[in-house]
Motif scaffolding. Structure first.
Motif, PDB file in Angstrom:
ATOM      1  N   UNK A 162      41.728  36.804  34.259  1.00 20.37           N
ATOM      2  CA  UNK A 162      42.554  37.231  33.842  1.00 20.37           C
ATOM      3  C   UNK A 162      43.154  38.623  34.356  1.00 20.37           C
ATOM      4  N   UNK A 163      42.167  39.330  34.724  1.00 26.57           N
ATOM      5  CA  UNK A 163      42.507  40.729  34.845  1.00 26.57           C
ATOM      6  C   UNK A 163      42.680  41.038  36.453  1.00 26.57           C
ATOM      7  N   UNK A 164      42.006  39.961  37.112  1.00 27.20           N
ATOM      8  CA  UNK A 164      41.515  39.918  38.604  1.00 27.20           C
ATOM      9  C   UNK A 164      42.928  39.930  39.456  1.00 27.20           C
ATOM     10  N   UNK A 165      43.464  40.896  40.347  1.00 29.04           N
ATOM     11  CA  UNK A 165      44.518  40.771  41.128  1.00 29.04           C
ATOM     12  C   UNK A 165      44.294  40.325  42.568  1.00 29.04           C
ATOM     13  N   UNK A 166      43.115  40.266  42.972  1.00 27.71           N
ATOM     14  CA  UNK A 166      42.564  39.533  44.390  1.00 27.71           C
ATOM     15  C   UNK A 166      42.520  38.118  43.893  1.00 27.71           C
TER      16      UNK A 166
END
Length: 402
Positions: A162-166
């Motif tokens: 959920x927190x991963x932007x990549x």
């Protein structure tokens, strides 16, 4: 699952490989589907100490038959058919099913209360991938985790994903999430049905399906357009008495000389209800309100407090520090048996093995016993979550050959 896909969904769908559908960007198809094998399924019960002492073709232990209560909502005919077929398949296996179809309200109350052994339902997956509500073991987060699934590794993967932007790294996280949940099987994953939409054949550019947001890209060629213009009748100045209109009677036209009788207007088919849509709508409504801090007394304007995303947990995997390989049994050598046995062990918080079962085998009992005996002697550094040890399941493969 193949028969469900064919009989219930007319082949319009795919076999499910876990909590993510093929349309999801985080999905992976690099998962080996569990195969239907009635004989091996019966062996699982027998290894667990179940027999048919009652002589009624139902597995029992201490003469207590296995009886499962499985429920679904009766307003969804597809799921009622699935329940009927699942009950029939389990009966062949040696498990009696108490199949119950409830109205949607009673069904939701039952799954929230945990009043079931199993239920037939489905969950939706949106473009913004966040399965926290369905799979997180924290009851405050996993409010729809009605099966009490608890895997700290999965909790951590959800937080990371959920927190991963990549996008590339996120896809790897979600694929691992899918693989672990499919292996743990908190649900028996069945079918991902196709969404089916229809349009008149004159409408063009429909090859990829119908999407409301793309409605401006669809058209009907001018030569195929049918336009009907209606005009109002001339105004009638005659006073018309107010009457209650009666329901029009539809007459069926027949050749001259035959009786003419009213034709019944077909009733509207019952609406198909999906309980998950009701639950998800309620959850969405409850979480869309934006909380703000009390107003600044000087300016009397609200002060918006930014919410930081949850910090992902730090997970360390269990690592072997003592490995024991099984000896090749003489009975297996005598028949030239070769193959692989995979043992699923549970590594305790002290690194010792607290449980072991056969995950897959090539069918030689002596090799299975040797694999289990060896696996129980393994030792690990325990898995940890934020520094706290927790039990973790590990699969250990053993190859047997002369």
């Amino acid at each position: 699952t193949q028969r469900l896909l064919s009989d219930v969904f007319s082949g319009m769908g795919t076999i499910s490989l876990g909590p993510l559908p093929p349309t999801c960007w985080g999905y992976t198809d690099e998962i080996t589907p569990i195969q239907y094998n009635l004989a091996e399924a019966k062996q699982v019960f027998e290894r667990k100490g179940f027999q048919d002492q009652n002589r009624n073709n139902i597995f029992d232990k201490e003469r207590q038959d296995i009886v499962l209560t499985i429920i679904t909502n009766k307003e969804n005919p597809e799921r009622v058919k699935i329940l009927e077929q699942v009950a029939a398949d389990l009966q062949k296996l040696g498990v009696r099913v108490n199949a119950r179809t409830l109205d949607t309200r009673a069904f939701i109350q039952a799954i929230v209360a945990g009043d079931f052994d199993g239920y037939i339902m489905g969950w939706s997956v949106s473009g913004k991938l966040d399965p926290t509500t369905y799979w997180n073991s924290d009851p405050t987060k996993g409010r729809f985790n009605f099966v009490s699934y608890n895997n700290p590794v999965v909790d951590s993967l959800i937080d990371l994903g959920v927190a991963m932007l990549n996008r590339t790294k996120a896809q790897e996280i979600w694929s691992e999430f899918q693989r672990i949940v499919y292996e743990d099987l908190p649900y028996t994953f069945l079918i991902v049905a196709n969404d089916i939409s229809g349009a008149y054949k004159r409408v063009k550019n429909m090859e990829e399906g119908i999407q409301l947001a793309s409605a401006y890209t669809y058209w009907i060629p001018a030569a195929e357009r049918h336009v009907a213009v209606a005009s109002l009748p001339p105004a009638d100045t005659t006073e018309i008495a107010a009457v209650t209109p009666e329901k029009p009677e539809v007459m069926e036209e027949r050749p001259t000389g035959t009786e003419t009788k009213p034709v019944e207007t077909p009733e509207k088919p019952p609406e198909i209800v999906k309980p998950e849509e009701i639950l998800e709508a309620v959850a969405k409504k409850e979480t869309t309100a934006v909380a703000i801090a009390p107003p600044d007394t000087t300016t009397m304007t609200p002060v918006v407090v930014p919410v930081e995303p949850p910090k992902p947990s730090v997970i360390t995997q269990a690592k072997p520090i003592k490995q024991v390989n099984p000896s090749y049994p003489e009975s297996a050598r005598a028949v030239g048996a070769t193959g692989r046995v995979v043992v699923r062990v549970t590594v305790g918080t002290d690194g010792k093995i607290v449980g072991a079962t056969i995950l897959s085998s090539f069918g030689n009992p002596a090799c299975e016993a040797a694999a289990l005996s060896a696996a129980k002697k393994w030792e690990f550094t325990p898995a940890t979550k934020d520094g706290v040890p927790f039990e973790q399941k590990i699969s250990i493969p053993f190859n047997f050959k002369p």
